[in-house]
Write a protein that holds these residues in place. Structure first.
Motif, PDB file in Angstrom:
ATOM      1  N   ARG A  27      27.955 -35.791  72.263  1.00 24.89           N
ATOM      2  CA  ARG A  27      28.521 -35.004  71.167  1.00 24.89           C
ATOM      3  C   ARG A  27      27.530 -34.768  70.034  1.00 24.89           C
ATOM      4  O   ARG A  27      27.860 -34.141  69.051  1.00 24.89           O
ATOM      5  CB  ARG A  27      29.754 -35.716  70.636  1.00 24.89           C
ATOM      6  N   ALA A  28      26.268 -35.298  70.120  1.00 19.44           N
ATOM      7  CA  ALA A  28      25.290 -35.093  69.051  1.00 19.44           C
ATOM      8  C   ALA A  28      25.000 -33.606  68.873  1.00 19.44           C
ATOM      9  O   ALA A  28      24.828 -33.134  67.757  1.00 19.44           O
ATOM     10  CB  ALA A  28      24.018 -35.856  69.362  1.00 19.44           C
ATOM     11  N   VAL A 127      14.199 -29.178  56.830  1.00 18.40           N
ATOM     12  CA  VAL A 127      14.609 -28.435  58.017  1.00 18.40           C
ATOM     13  C   VAL A 127      16.050 -28.786  58.348  1.00 18.40           C
ATOM     14  O   VAL A 127      16.439 -29.961  58.318  1.00 18.40           O
ATOM     15  CB  VAL A 127      13.704 -28.776  59.224  1.00 18.40           C
ATOM     16  N   SER A 128      16.858 -27.786  58.669  1.00 16.91           N
ATOM     17  CA  SER A 128      18.239 -28.010  59.099  1.00 16.91           C
ATOM     18  C   SER A 128      18.562 -27.056  60.234  1.00 16.91           C
ATOM     19  O   SER A 128      18.043 -25.945  60.296  1.00 16.91           O
ATOM     20  CB  SER A 128      19.215 -27.807  57.928  1.00 16.91           C
ATOM     21  N   ALA A 129      19.435 -27.521  61.149  1.00 16.93           N
ATOM     22  CA  ALA A 129      19.864 -26.708  62.286  1.00 16.93           C
ATOM     23  C   ALA A 129      21.368 -26.832  62.438  1.00 16.93           C
ATOM     24  O   ALA A 129      21.940 -27.915  62.241  1.00 16.93           O
ATOM     25  CB  ALA A 129      19.154 -27.143  63.560  1.00 16.93           C
ATOM     26  N   ALA A 130      22.036 -25.732  62.778  1.00 20.54           N
ATOM     27  CA  ALA A 130      23.485 -25.721  62.935  1.00 20.54           C
ATOM     28  C   ALA A 130      23.861 -24.764  64.049  1.00 20.54           C
ATOM     29  O   ALA A 130      23.111 -23.834  64.377  1.00 20.54           O
ATOM     30  CB  ALA A 130      24.161 -25.320  61.630  1.00 20.54           C
ATOM     31  N   ALA A 131      25.042 -25.003  64.648  1.00 23.81           N
ATOM     32  CA  ALA A 131      25.581 -24.132  65.692  1.00 23.81           C
ATOM     33  C   ALA A 131      27.092 -24.250  65.666  1.00 23.81           C
ATOM     34  O   ALA A 131      27.656 -25.236  65.144  1.00 23.81           O
ATOM     35  CB  ALA A 131      25.029 -24.507  67.060  1.00 23.81           C
ATOM     36  N   ALA A 132      27.762 -23.244  66.210  1.00 19.77           N
ATOM     37  CA  ALA A 132      29.228 -23.256  66.230  1.00 19.77           C
ATOM     38  C   ALA A 132      29.732 -24.395  67.123  1.00 19.77           C
ATOM     39  O   ALA A 132      29.254 -24.585  68.246  1.00 19.77           O
ATOM     40  CB  ALA A 132      29.752 -21.920  66.748  1.00 19.77           C
ATOM     41  N   GLY A 133      30.693 -25.182  66.614  1.00 19.81           N
ATOM     42  CA  GLY A 133      31.339 -26.221  67.402  1.00 19.81           C
ATOM     43  C   GLY A 133      30.585 -27.518  67.514  1.00 19.81           C
ATOM     44  O   GLY A 133      30.933 -28.362  68.343  1.00 19.81           O
ATOM     45  N   THR A 134      29.537 -27.719  66.712  1.00 17.49           N
ATOM     46  CA  THR A 134      28.800 -28.987  66.763  1.00 17.49           C
ATOM     47  C   THR A 134      28.286 -29.320  65.373  1.00 17.49           C
ATOM     48  O   THR A 134      28.222 -28.455  64.490  1.00 17.49           O
ATOM     49  CB  THR A 134      27.624 -28.902  67.747  1.00 17.49           C
ATOM     50  N   ALA A 135      27.940 -30.574  65.174  1.00 17.14           N
ATOM     51  CA  ALA A 135      27.504 -31.027  63.854  1.00 17.14           C
ATOM     52  C   ALA A 135      26.092 -30.539  63.552  1.00 17.14           C
ATOM     53  O   ALA A 135      25.249 -30.430  64.452  1.00 17.14           O
ATOM     54  CB  ALA A 135      27.550 -32.552  63.793  1.00 17.14           C
ATOM     55  N   ALA A 136      25.841 -30.244  62.282  1.00 15.38           N
ATOM     56  CA  ALA A 136      24.510 -29.833  61.839  1.00 15.38           C
ATOM     57  C   ALA A 136      23.594 -31.051  61.769  1.00 15.38           C
ATOM     58  O   ALA A 136      24.043 -32.179  61.582  1.00 15.38           O
ATOM     59  CB  ALA A 136      24.582 -29.151  60.476  1.00 15.38           C
ATOM     60  N   VAL A 137      22.307 -30.822  61.939  1.00 13.98           N
ATOM     61  CA  VAL A 137      21.302 -31.885  61.834  1.00 13.98           C
ATOM     62  C   VAL A 137      20.242 -31.432  60.843  1.00 13.98           C
ATOM     63  O   VAL A 137      20.049 -30.231  60.609  1.00 13.98           O
ATOM     64  CB  VAL A 137      20.661 -32.192  63.202  1.00 13.98           C
ATOM     65  N   SER A 138      19.537 -32.388  60.250  1.00 15.32           N
ATOM     66  CA  SER A 138      18.532 -32.058  59.244  1.00 15.32           C
ATOM     67  C   SER A 138      17.420 -33.094  59.261  1.00 15.32           C
ATOM     68  O   SER A 138      17.577 -34.194  59.811  1.00 15.32           O
ATOM     69  CB  SER A 138      19.154 -31.968  57.849  1.00 15.32           C
ATOM     70  N   GLY A 139      16.307 -32.739  58.657  1.00 19.66           N
ATOM     71  CA  GLY A 139      15.170 -33.641  58.552  1.00 19.66           C
ATOM     72  C   GLY A 139      14.113 -33.034  57.653  1.00 19.66           C
ATOM     73  O   GLY A 139      14.222 -31.879  57.221  1.00 19.66           O
ATOM     74  N   THR A 140      13.076 -33.794  57.344  1.00 17.07           N
ATOM     75  CA  THR A 140      11.973 -33.330  56.499  1.00 17.07           C
ATOM     76  C   THR A 140      10.651 -33.844  57.062  1.00 17.07           C
ATOM     77  O   THR A 140      10.624 -34.832  57.804  1.00 17.07           O
ATOM     78  CB  THR A 140      12.119 -33.806  55.043  1.00 17.07           C
TER      79      THR A 140
END
Length: 366
Positions: A27-28, A127-140
């Motif tokens: 589910r990540a 940096v951040s990434a997102a998509a429909a139906g899943t959790a967003a992730v981020s980092g630097t």
């Protein structure tokens, strides 16, 4: 109910921890791959790649990756390029409609230090990434501003002067030397030669259409040869220009190679050639047209350079015919007297005309 879920429930009742099924553990959704750091110079930040991958077991839609310069990086560094993403000097936005399981996207960044930016740590990139139906992730990841790699490449023309007849083909050479501590990639422009044709490289390692590309390691030298045919008696000096790519060339004033040309047909050179008197041509070959030599005095010293010491003809005054009758000098009293005489004559004529008109009118009355 499957055996895996029965095992999970049994473990929960017994208080034992066991791994979740693969479907539950996936589910990540998205994972980021970031560079450890980026060093930005005035020439760019090299090949730095940011990745985002779909680690779920199903397709993801409306995937979006965002990058933003943070801290001092926003003022000391600019985002020169980010592949196909929409970007400004400080941000980039990358979008894909669908991302299949196990697939990802990679964005190549070019961070360029602003002119005269202070060297050292300069914030980072969020940096951040997102998509429909899943959790967003981020980092630097951090950014450092540094001096670009320096080199020093110089060009030396092999010929100090070229002696040709019209129609001759010259074989020329230029030697490039890298005196700097880092390798350099040279872009040597095709020779510019007014008054010549058939200009051709003879040993170019990588012809790029309008330039010759040369890889020159630190401390190495490389010769390039070329040929060209003289088409007329009054050529310009051929020259070969060069620029350095991938490194910062400390001195650019020595990147141009030029070739003075002396033409037998005219006995002239395009500039004063060392070893000759003034710009008069050196001793011609058997094919050369006859050229008047430099004068030699009786004592053996050089006389006047008659081939080049052209003197303008002395000015000869042209006589101007004088009119036989000289006009009298201007006299103000005579001019006033003449005006008065003409005025009185005009008044007399007008008075006489009026008197005649009155007399005629009186005669016509009964």
């Amino acid at each position: 109910m499957s055996r895996s879920w029965i095992a999970v429930l049994s473990a929960a009742v017994l208080g034992v921890s066991v791994p979740l099924p693969a479907a539950a553990a996936g589910r990540a959704g998205l994972t980021l791959g970031l560079p450890a750091t980026i060093t930005a110079t005035e020439l760019g930040g090299g090949d730095s790649v940011v990745r985002v991958e779909n680690t779920t077991g199903h397709d993801l839609s409306r995937v979006m990756l965002r990058l933003r310069l943070t801290g001092a990086a926003a003022s000391r560094v600019e985002l020169a390029s980010a592949d196909w993403c929409d970007h400004t000097r400080t941000t980039a936005t990358c979008k894909v409609d669908r991302l299949s399981p196990g697939d990802g996207i990679a964005i190549r960044l070019d961070l360029r230090a602003r002119k005269n930016a202070a060297h050292g740590a300069a914030g980072g990139v969020a940096v951040s990434a997102a998509a429909a139906g899943t959790a967003a992730v981020s980092g630097t990841f951090p950014v450092t501003v540094a001096s670009p790699p320096y080199t020093d490449v110089s060009a030396t023309a092999e010929q100090s002067a070229v002696y040709l007849h019209t129609g001759d083909t010259a074989a020329l050479g230029v030697v490039y030397r890298n005196s700097g501590p880092v390798p350099a990639r040279l872009r040597v422009a095709d020779p510019a030669a007014t008054g010549f044709d058939d200009v051709t490289w003879t040993d170019c390692p990588d012809d790029d259409g309008d330039a010759c590309l040369v890889e020159l390691p630190a401390g190495a030298s490389r010769r390039l040869g070329l040929t060209m045919r003289l088409t007329g008696p009054q050529p310009a000096e051929p020259h070969v220009a060069m620029t350095v790519e991938g490194a910062y060339d400390r001195i650019v004033t020595d990147n141009l190679a030029t070739y003075p040309v002396c033409v037998y047909d005219t006995g002239r050179c395009t500039r004063n050639v060392p070893g000759t008197h003034s710009d008069v041509f050196a001793a011609p070959s058997a094919r050369a047209a006859a050229v008047e030599p430099v004068g030699v005095a009786a004592d053996g010293s050089l006389g006047e350079d008659r081939a080049v010491a052209l003197t303008a003809p002395e000015h000869e005054p042209v006589a101007v015919a004088q009119e036989a009758a000289q006009e009298p000098p201007y006299d103000f009293f005579d001019e006033v007297t003449g005006i008065l005489v003409y005025s009185l004559l005009a008044l007399f004529i007008i008075g006489a005309s009026i008197a005649l008109a009155l007399r005629k009118r009186a005669a016509d009355q009964p």
